[in-house]
Design a protein around this motif. Structure first.
Motif: not given
Length: 79
Positions: A44-57, A70-72, A74-79
């Protein structure tokens, strides 16, 4: 880590996790990291796995405050 110890001892098996906001991010991480033991996840009110892509910004902008950036794909292709 007590959680890992419980898994190793076979005490904690086939469970679900859930969380709100930052807890939802943690629940998602646990579900991915321990997918053979986690039977379900409530986010609830959270983001997808690996959302930050190892980037604090990205973590403090797109993941938390500006999800429309967010570019959805990119998350689908990384899964």
């Amino acid at each position: 880590n007590m959680f890992v110890l419980l898994l190793q001892l076979g005490i904690c098996r086939n469970f679900s996790v859930s969380g709100i906001s930052s807890g939802a991010f943690l629940a998602t991480q646990l579900q991915i990291a321990y997918s053979s033991e986690v039977s379900g996840v409530g986010v609830v009110a959270g983001g997808p796995y690996y959302c930050a892509l190892n980037n604090v910004a990205i973590a403090v902008t797109s993941c938390m405050n500006e999800p429309w950036l967010l570019n959805v794909d990119s998350y689908i292709s990384a899964a």
